[in-house]
Design a protein around this motif. Structure first.
Motif, short mmCIF file in Angstrom:
data_model
loop_
_atom_site.label_atom_id
_atom_site.label_comp_id
_atom_site.label_asym_id
_atom_site.label_seq_id
_atom_site.Cartn_x
_atom_site.Cartn_y
_atom_site.Cartn_z
N ALA A 166 9.81 14.63 -15.30
CA ALA A 166 11.20 14.38 -14.95
C ALA A 166 12.02 14.13 -13.76
O ALA A 166 12.21 12.99 -13.26
N SER A 167 11.84 15.21 -13.59
CA SER A 167 13.28 15.73 -12.95
C SER A 167 12.13 16.19 -11.26
O SER A 167 12.92 15.79 -9.64
N ILE A 168 10.86 15.31 -11.01
CA ILE A 168 10.13 15.81 -9.53
C ILE A 168 10.85 15.00 -9.16
O ILE A 168 10.40 13.83 -9.17
N LYS A 169 10.66 14.66 -7.80
CA LYS A 169 11.37 13.33 -6.73
C LYS A 169 9.89 13.21 -6.36
O LYS A 169 8.82 13.05 -6.31
N ARG A 170 9.47 11.35 -7.36
CA ARG A 170 8.80 10.63 -7.05
C ARG A 170 8.71 9.91 -5.48
O ARG A 170 10.06 9.24 -4.90
N ILE A 171 7.93 9.31 -4.85
CA ILE A 171 8.11 8.30 -4.00
C ILE A 171 7.18 7.07 -4.51
O ILE A 171 5.76 7.36 -5.21
N PRO A 172 8.00 5.60 -3.49
CA PRO A 172 7.11 4.48 -3.90
C PRO A 172 5.67 4.82 -3.88
O PRO A 172 4.97 5.32 -2.66
N VAL A 173 4.55 4.07 -4.69
CA VAL A 173 3.32 3.83 -4.19
C VAL A 173 3.07 3.16 -2.82
O VAL A 173 2.39 3.61 -1.79
N SER A 174 3.78 2.11 -2.31
CA SER A 174 4.03 2.10 -1.51
C SER A 174 4.02 2.44 -0.29
O SER A 174 3.00 2.43 1.11
N THR B 184 1.17 3.46 3.11
CA THR B 184 1.83 3.79 4.22
C THR B 184 1.66 5.03 5.69
O THR B 184 0.82 5.55 5.97
N ASP B 185 1.76 6.44 3.76
CA ASP B 185 1.86 7.40 5.33
C ASP B 185 -0.01 7.75 4.81
O ASP B 185 -0.63 8.55 6.06
N ILE B 186 -0.50 7.22 3.88
CA ILE B 186 -2.08 7.85 3.71
C ILE B 186 -2.76 6.75 4.77
O ILE B 186 -3.23 7.64 5.46
N ILE B 187 -2.68 5.58 5.03
CA ILE B 187 -3.43 4.92 6.42
C ILE B 187 -2.99 5.65 7.61
O ILE B 187 -3.13 5.72 8.26
N LYS B 188 -1.75 5.90 7.93
CA LYS B 188 -1.05 6.74 9.27
C LYS B 188 -1.38 7.59 9.13
O LYS B 188 -2.40 8.17 10.03
N PHE B 189 -1.57 8.79 8.27
CA PHE B 189 -2.76 9.77 8.78
C PHE B 189 -4.01 9.71 9.12
O PHE B 189 -4.96 10.05 10.03
N ILE B 190 -4.87 8.31 8.24
CA ILE B 190 -6.29 8.46 8.73
C ILE B 190 -6.29 8.22 9.30
O ILE B 190 -7.09 7.96 10.55
N ASN B 191 -5.26 6.72 10.18
CA ASN B 191 -5.90 6.31 12.32
C ASN B 191 -5.38 7.69 12.75
O ASN B 191 -6.41 7.01 13.82
#
Length: 70
Positions: A22-30, A34-41
């Motif tokens: 529960a204490s792990i920092k999480r980021i929204p799926v969106s 966006t990060d994955i798309i940026k990496f792919i590009n």
């Protein structure tokens, strides 16, 4: 009595694990998408599935010849 102590220890371990998760920092799926798309590009030109191989010898998926000519 020993069984109750063992069960209590297991429950404490589970509770502690859930608290750690529960204490792990999480980021929204969106944001992750966006990060994955940026990496792919950014790495598009290095992706052999998109741009192909520089030669057939480099292609690890090429068909191996079953016989050789002497």
């Amino acid at each position: 009595m020993d069984m109750m102590v063992s069960t209590l220890q297991q429950q404490r371990a589970v509770t502690e694990q859930l608290r750690r998760e529960a204490s792990i920092k999480r980021i929204p799926v969106s944001v992750a998408v966006t990060d994955i798309i940026k990496f792919i590009n950014e790495h598009e030109q290095e992706d052999c599935l998109l741009v192909g191989f520089s030669s057939q010898k480099v292609n690890p998926f090429r068909e191996k010849s079953s016989c050789t000519v002497l």
